[in-house]
Design an enzyme around this catalytic site. Structure first.
Site, PDB file in Angstrom:
ATOM      1  N   HIS A  97      60.935 -51.607   0.339  1.00 40.63           N
ATOM      2  CA  HIS A  97      61.929 -52.808  -0.049  1.00 40.63           C
ATOM      3  C   HIS A  97      62.860 -52.266  -1.071  1.00 40.63           C
ATOM      4  O   HIS A  97      63.516 -53.419  -1.418  1.00 40.63           O
ATOM      5  CB  HIS A  97      60.616 -53.595  -0.887  1.00 40.63           C
ATOM      6  CG  HIS A  97      59.664 -54.341  -0.406  1.00 40.63           C
ATOM      7  ND1 HIS A  97      59.765 -54.861   0.951  1.00 40.63           N
ATOM      8  CD2 HIS A  97      58.112 -54.472  -0.393  1.00 40.63           C
ATOM      9  CE1 HIS A  97      58.810 -55.414   1.396  1.00 40.63           C
ATOM     10  NE2 HIS A  97      57.713 -54.947   0.609  1.00 40.63           N
ATOM     11  N   ASP A 116      54.441 -51.469   8.346  1.00 41.45           N
ATOM     12  CA  ASP A 116      53.903 -52.240   7.051  1.00 41.45           C
ATOM     13  C   ASP A 116      53.810 -53.763   7.285  1.00 41.45           C
ATOM     14  O   ASP A 116      54.869 -54.250   8.056  1.00 41.45           O
ATOM     15  CB  ASP A 116      54.826 -51.952   5.843  1.00 41.45           C
ATOM     16  CG  ASP A 116      54.148 -52.593   4.608  1.00 41.45           C
ATOM     17  OD1 ASP A 116      53.580 -51.698   3.712  1.00 41.45           O
ATOM     18  OD2 ASP A 116      54.350 -53.719   4.266  1.00 41.45           O
ATOM     19  N   HIS A 129      54.891 -55.932   5.471  1.00 47.33           N
ATOM     20  CA  HIS A 129      55.983 -56.793   4.754  1.00 47.33           C
ATOM     21  C   HIS A 129      57.225 -56.335   5.396  1.00 47.33           C
ATOM     22  O   HIS A 129      57.188 -55.220   6.178  1.00 47.33           O
ATOM     23  CB  HIS A 129      55.898 -56.585   3.285  1.00 47.33           C
ATOM     24  CG  HIS A 129      54.602 -56.850   3.019  1.00 47.33           C
ATOM     25  ND1 HIS A 129      53.538 -56.159   2.211  1.00 47.33           N
ATOM     26  CD2 HIS A 129      54.164 -58.231   2.347  1.00 47.33           C
ATOM     27  CE1 HIS A 129      52.672 -56.724   1.767  1.00 47.33           C
ATOM     28  NE2 HIS A 129      53.003 -58.246   1.850  1.00 47.33           N
ATOM     29  N   ASP A 167      48.549 -52.477   5.022  1.00 47.83           N
ATOM     30  CA  ASP A 167      48.366 -53.818   4.806  1.00 47.83           C
ATOM     31  C   ASP A 167      48.376 -54.924   5.872  1.00 47.83           C
ATOM     32  O   ASP A 167      48.379 -56.094   5.619  1.00 47.83           O
ATOM     33  CB  ASP A 167      49.234 -54.174   3.453  1.00 47.83           C
ATOM     34  CG  ASP A 167      50.855 -53.846   3.793  1.00 47.83           C
ATOM     35  OD1 ASP A 167      51.308 -53.330   4.892  1.00 47.83           O
ATOM     36  OD2 ASP A 167      51.577 -54.074   2.809  1.00 47.83           O
TER      37      ASP A 167
HETATM   38  C1  3YP Z   1      55.275 -57.384  -3.552  1.00 47.99           C
HETATM   39  C2  3YP Z   1      55.242 -58.760  -4.297  1.00 47.99           C
HETATM   40  C3  3YP Z   1      54.491 -59.749  -3.383  1.00 47.99           C
HETATM   41  C4  3YP Z   1      54.005 -59.149  -2.152  1.00 47.99           C
HETATM   42  C5  3YP Z   1      54.132 -57.508  -2.396  1.00 47.99           C
HETATM   43  C6  3YP Z   1      54.350 -56.812  -1.152  1.00 47.99           C
HETATM   44  C7  3YP Z   1      54.468 -55.224  -1.356  1.00 47.99           C
HETATM   45  C8  3YP Z   1      54.180 -54.597  -0.116  1.00 47.99           C
HETATM   46  O1  3YP Z   1      53.288 -53.994   0.249  1.00 47.99           O
HETATM   47  N1  3YP Z   1      55.113 -54.331   0.630  1.00 47.99           N
HETATM   48  O2  3YP Z   1      55.358 -53.497   1.641  1.00 47.99           O
HETATM   49 ZN    ZN Z   2      53.376 -54.097   2.322  1.00 51.30          ZN
END
Ligand code: 3YP
Ligand code: ZN
Length: 389
Positions: free
Chosen positions: A155, A192, A194, A280
């Site tokens: 991210h 992942d 996300h 996840d």
């Molecule tokens: C970050 C804030 C809300 C969800 C969270 C995700 C983190 C993650 O596993 N990113 O791949």
């Molecule tokens: Zn994630």
């Protein structure tokens, strides 16, 4: 268990079969403080460990040790990424800001990216761990590698920490493969749950890195990871998003691999494959709503290894991203590592029996529609020529 003899398919092909493994105790010392899931503690949120805690990573490493798998891996000692290496992706202001906050006891990289004292050094060691893995694979010390790094990276933007990520580990690894090893085509597969927004943005106008993200549609970051986001300029066509509906299981992931990911790799012919390997998307994850099992992660790993074998002598580096079930991440991670060393199903996943029979794991019609839409993006992919770069 440990030391049992087995056949390794890759040895018949003459490649290096050893699997590298990156871990450092400092990865567990990255301090995200207290919170609950991703919320900071405070108000009505009773303090407990932050959702992104050392537990999942430590327990994965512990399971590898207890089962003897660790003894079959080549330990790769991570080195920190240098400032110059971080600056291949990140802005000077951002790197300086993280460094200053880190020296002052910690802070937040921006959007849900807390860290404690020494956070800069640990995040640089996390990114550097993936660079170490790339160097080992490119140098032939190992055939493939798993980098169990923390904090995660996918991210992180050029100038902003997000979603527990400070530096863009996978993106920095691809840039390193280019700068230090002269590669012209690197593929990054992000499973992942996300969206890999940071990785996408790092190469949005760059055909030299093919970025493919499979994620739960519109969960984090919100309004990111749409199927329409295909790249721009010279990079147009070289970013593929596969935003799967919540509830997706191995049926949807397999369809996405067979119809999108693997054909895209075949069209691109990468010289190195990187995986942003989150856990996840598992059945038990508190931050995702997907249904993958350890068996599912092993299957995705097997398919990715086969593709890497087909296109780039098996050169494959997986870097750890998210995954928040302290119970289940170790079994999913062990299934991936087992697959990498060519010894599948030695560690019995105690959860698997219960999950095997759960419903809705076959491809569902609304999932198929997403795969079908993503499938249309493959036609645009070709190995970039020097003139198209
Ligand atoms: C970050 C804030 C809300 C969800 C969270 C995700 C983190 C993650 O596993 N990113 O791949
Ligand atoms: Zn994630």
């Amino acid at each position: 268990m440990a030391g049992e003899s087995r056949t390794m398919a890759k040895s018949e092909l003459g490649g290096t079969t050893a699997t590298g493994f990156v871990w450092h105790e400092l990865y567990a010392w990255h301090d995200t403080g207290t919170g609950s899931s991703f919320m900071p503690a405070g108000g009505l949120v009773e303090p407990e460990m932050h959702g992104e805690s050392p537990a999942t990573k430590r327990r994965l490493r512990n399971l590898l040790e207890v089962t003897g798998l660790l003894d079959e891996l080549v330990a790769l000692r991570p080195r920190p990424a240098t400032e110059e290496e971080l600056l291949r992706l990140h802005t000077r202001d951002y790197v300086d800001a993280i460094k200053a906050m880190s020296a002052a006891g910690g802070g937040d990289g921006g959007d849900f990216a807390p860290f404690g004292p020494g956070g800069y050094e640990i995040a640089a060691l996390s990114a550097g761990g993936v660079l170490t893995a790339v160097d080992a694979v490119m140098g032939g010390t190992v055939g493939q590698a798993y980098a169990l790094v923390r904090p995660p990276g996918h991210h992180a933007e050029r100038d902003l920490g997000r979603g527990f990520c400070l530096f863009g580990n996978a993106a920095l690894a691809a840039l390193h493969a280019r700068a230090a090893h002269g590669l012209e085509r690197v593929a990054i597969i992000d499973w992942d749950v996300h969206h890999g927004n940071g990785t996408e943005h790092a190469f949005y106008d760059d055909p030299g890195v093919l970025t493919i993200s499979l994620h739960q549609d519109n969960v984090f970051p919100v309004d990111s990871g749409a199927i329409e986001d295909v790249g721009e300029g010279a990079g147009r066509g070289f970013n593929i998003n596969i935003p799967l509906p919540p509830g997706s299981a191995i049926g949807a992931y397999l369809a996405a691999f067979e119809r999108v990911v693997l054909p895209a790799l075949r069209a691109y012919r990468p010289e190195l494959v990187l995986v942003a390997c989150g856990f996840d998307a598992s059945m038990l994850d508190p931050l995702g709503s997907m249904m993958l099992t350890s068996e599912g992660f092993a299957t995705l790993t097997r398919l990715t290894m086969d593709a890497a074998q087909e296109h780039c002598a098996g050169r494959l580096v997986l870097c750890h991203e998210g995954g928040y079930s302290s119970a289940y991440v170790p079994f999913c991670g062990a299934a991936v590592v087992e697959t990498l060393i060519g010894a599948s199903e030695r560690i019995e996943d105690p959860f698997l029996e219960a999950y095997r029979e759960a419903g809705y794991q076959e491809l569902q019609a609304h999932q198929e529609a997403v795969v079908a839409a993503a499938e249309r993006l493959v036609a645009a992919i070709h190995p970039p020529t020097p003139t198209s770069r």
